[in-house]
Design a protein around this motif. Structure first.
Motif, PDB file in Angstrom:
ATOM      1  N   ARG A  25     -26.689 -24.594 -19.775  1.00 35.86           N
ATOM      2  CA  ARG A  25     -27.687 -25.239 -18.921  1.00 35.86           C
ATOM      3  C   ARG A  25     -29.015 -24.485 -18.897  1.00 35.86           C
ATOM      4  O   ARG A  25     -30.049 -25.066 -18.613  1.00 35.86           O
ATOM      5  CB  ARG A  25     -27.164 -25.358 -17.498  1.00 35.86           C
ATOM      6  CG  ARG A  25     -25.990 -26.295 -17.366  1.00 35.86           C
ATOM      7  CD  ARG A  25     -25.528 -26.347 -15.948  1.00 35.86           C
ATOM      8  NE  ARG A  25     -25.150 -24.998 -15.525  1.00 35.86           N
ATOM      9  CZ  ARG A  25     -24.164 -24.707 -14.711  1.00 35.86           C
ATOM     10  NH1 ARG A  25     -23.444 -25.671 -14.190  1.00 35.86           N
ATOM     11  NH2 ARG A  25     -23.872 -23.473 -14.396  1.00 35.86           N
ATOM     12  N   GLY A  26     -28.996 -23.178 -19.140  1.00 36.14           N
ATOM     13  CA  GLY A  26     -30.205 -22.371 -19.070  1.00 36.14           C
ATOM     14  C   GLY A  26     -30.440 -21.771 -17.692  1.00 36.14           C
ATOM     15  O   GLY A  26     -31.372 -21.006 -17.503  1.00 36.14           O
ATOM     16  N   TRP A  27     -29.620 -22.142 -16.730  1.00 39.93           N
ATOM     17  CA  TRP A  27     -29.728 -21.608 -15.380  1.00 39.93           C
ATOM     18  C   TRP A  27     -28.341 -21.515 -14.777  1.00 39.93           C
ATOM     19  O   TRP A  27     -27.416 -22.114 -15.248  1.00 39.93           O
ATOM     20  CB  TRP A  27     -30.623 -22.488 -14.500  1.00 39.93           C
ATOM     21  CG  TRP A  27     -30.189 -23.911 -14.447  1.00 39.93           C
ATOM     22  CD1 TRP A  27     -30.581 -24.906 -15.291  1.00 39.93           C
ATOM     23  CD2 TRP A  27     -29.238 -24.501 -13.557  1.00 39.93           C
ATOM     24  NE1 TRP A  27     -29.954 -26.072 -14.974  1.00 39.93           N
ATOM     25  CE2 TRP A  27     -29.128 -25.864 -13.910  1.00 39.93           C
ATOM     26  CE3 TRP A  27     -28.482 -24.033 -12.489  1.00 39.93           C
ATOM     27  CZ2 TRP A  27     -28.281 -26.741 -13.228  1.00 39.93           C
ATOM     28  CZ3 TRP A  27     -27.646 -24.906 -11.821  1.00 39.93           C
ATOM     29  CH2 TRP A  27     -27.567 -26.245 -12.186  1.00 39.93           C
ATOM     30  N   TRP A  28     -28.237 -20.740 -13.731  1.00 41.32           N
ATOM     31  CA  TRP A  28     -26.980 -20.652 -12.996  1.00 41.32           C
ATOM     32  C   TRP A  28     -27.310 -20.691 -11.513  1.00 41.32           C
ATOM     33  O   TRP A  28     -28.392 -20.322 -11.075  1.00 41.32           O
ATOM     34  CB  TRP A  28     -26.184 -19.408 -13.369  1.00 41.32           C
ATOM     35  CG  TRP A  28     -26.875 -18.117 -13.151  1.00 41.32           C
ATOM     36  CD1 TRP A  28     -27.792 -17.525 -13.975  1.00 41.32           C
ATOM     37  CD2 TRP A  28     -26.731 -17.250 -12.037  1.00 41.32           C
ATOM     38  NE1 TRP A  28     -28.219 -16.351 -13.438  1.00 41.32           N
ATOM     39  CE2 TRP A  28     -27.582 -16.152 -12.239  1.00 41.32           C
ATOM     40  CE3 TRP A  28     -25.966 -17.273 -10.894  1.00 41.32           C
ATOM     41  CZ2 TRP A  28     -27.697 -15.111 -11.339  1.00 41.32           C
ATOM     42  CZ3 TRP A  28     -26.077 -16.232  -9.990  1.00 41.32           C
ATOM     43  CH2 TRP A  28     -26.936 -15.161 -10.225  1.00 41.32           C
ATOM     44  N   GLN A  29     -26.387 -21.200 -10.729  1.00 44.00           N
ATOM     45  CA  GLN A  29     -26.599 -21.395  -9.297  1.00 44.00           C
ATOM     46  C   GLN A  29     -26.085 -20.181  -8.542  1.00 44.00           C
ATOM     47  O   GLN A  29     -24.910 -19.876  -8.595  1.00 44.00           O
ATOM     48  CB  GLN A  29     -25.852 -22.650  -8.842  1.00 44.00           C
ATOM     49  CG  GLN A  29     -26.150 -23.079  -7.441  1.00 44.00           C
ATOM     50  CD  GLN A  29     -27.493 -23.770  -7.310  1.00 44.00           C
ATOM     51  OE1 GLN A  29     -27.934 -24.417  -8.236  1.00 44.00           O
ATOM     52  NE2 GLN A  29     -28.132 -23.614  -6.187  1.00 44.00           N
ATOM     53  N   ASN A  30     -26.997 -19.488  -7.842  1.00 41.98           N
ATOM     54  CA  ASN A  30     -26.524 -18.409  -6.980  1.00 41.98           C
ATOM     55  C   ASN A  30     -26.344 -18.981  -5.575  1.00 41.98           C
ATOM     56  O   ASN A  30     -26.331 -20.188  -5.384  1.00 41.98           O
ATOM     57  CB  ASN A  30     -27.462 -17.205  -7.023  1.00 41.98           C
ATOM     58  CG  ASN A  30     -28.811 -17.476  -6.407  1.00 41.98           C
ATOM     59  OD1 ASN A  30     -29.046 -18.500  -5.775  1.00 41.98           O
ATOM     60  ND2 ASN A  30     -29.728 -16.541  -6.609  1.00 41.98           N
ATOM     61  N   TRP A  39     -29.358 -13.944 -19.952  1.00 41.68           N
ATOM     62  CA  TRP A  39     -28.735 -13.741 -21.262  1.00 41.68           C
ATOM     63  C   TRP A  39     -29.434 -14.572 -22.338  1.00 41.68           C
ATOM     64  O   TRP A  39     -29.712 -14.094 -23.415  1.00 41.68           O
ATOM     65  CB  TRP A  39     -27.264 -14.112 -21.228  1.00 41.68           C
ATOM     66  CG  TRP A  39     -26.392 -13.174 -20.468  1.00 41.68           C
ATOM     67  CD1 TRP A  39     -26.783 -12.145 -19.669  1.00 41.68           C
ATOM     68  CD2 TRP A  39     -24.970 -13.186 -20.431  1.00 41.68           C
ATOM     69  NE1 TRP A  39     -25.685 -11.527 -19.132  1.00 41.68           N
ATOM     70  CE2 TRP A  39     -24.560 -12.141 -19.579  1.00 41.68           C
ATOM     71  CE3 TRP A  39     -24.017 -13.984 -21.020  1.00 41.68           C
ATOM     72  CZ2 TRP A  39     -23.228 -11.874 -19.330  1.00 41.68           C
ATOM     73  CZ3 TRP A  39     -22.689 -13.719 -20.752  1.00 41.68           C
ATOM     74  CH2 TRP A  39     -22.306 -12.667 -19.928  1.00 41.68           C
ATOM     75  N   CYS A  40     -29.699 -15.838 -22.043  1.00 39.60           N
ATOM     76  CA  CYS A  40     -30.261 -16.738 -23.055  1.00 39.60           C
ATOM     77  C   CYS A  40     -31.728 -17.069 -22.798  1.00 39.60           C
ATOM     78  O   CYS A  40     -32.323 -17.848 -23.531  1.00 39.60           O
ATOM     79  CB  CYS A  40     -29.454 -18.032 -23.124  1.00 39.60           C
ATOM     80  SG  CYS A  40     -29.529 -19.015 -21.613  1.00 39.60           S
ATOM     81  N   ASN A  41     -32.328 -16.491 -21.767  1.00 38.19           N
ATOM     82  CA  ASN A  41     -33.717 -16.745 -21.378  1.00 38.19           C
ATOM     83  C   ASN A  41     -33.992 -18.218 -21.107  1.00 38.19           C
ATOM     84  O   ASN A  41     -35.061 -18.732 -21.419  1.00 38.19           O
ATOM     85  CB  ASN A  41     -34.690 -16.204 -22.424  1.00 38.19           C
ATOM     86  CG  ASN A  41     -34.702 -14.707 -22.470  1.00 38.19           C
ATOM     87  OD1 ASN A  41     -34.583 -14.066 -21.433  1.00 38.19           O
ATOM     88  ND2 ASN A  41     -34.813 -14.148 -23.651  1.00 38.19           N
ATOM     89  N   GLY A  42     -33.013 -18.927 -20.573  1.00 34.32           N
ATOM     90  CA  GLY A  42     -33.200 -20.311 -20.192  1.00 34.32           C
ATOM     91  C   GLY A  42     -33.021 -21.326 -21.297  1.00 34.32           C
ATOM     92  O   GLY A  42     -33.229 -22.511 -21.087  1.00 34.32           O
TER      93      GLY A  42
END
Length: 64
Positions: free
Chosen positions: A37-42, A51-54
């Protein structure tokens, strides 16, 4: 002549074969941290994956 069900099954098999071949030949893999997805939910908001820069993709030789 093939019926609709046979055509659907044939199309599905063709899709999965194409997907498998393209993944095998690709130089990248899906980022396991953000699941592509390029993002993760905190706990409060979305954060860009470091890790993947989005992008959602990592090189295949990236040590995870």
């Amino acid at each position: 002549m093939l019926g609709i069900i046979e055509l659907a099954v044939l199309a599905a098999v063709g899709f999965f074969v194409f997907k498998g071949i393209s993944n095998f030949l690709s130089e990248t893999k899906t980022c396991p941290r953000c699941k592509g997805r390029g993002w993760w939910q905190n706990t409060r908001n979305r954060e860009k994956c470091e890790w993947c820069n989005g992008t959602g993709q990592l090189p295949k030789d990236y040590p995870v």
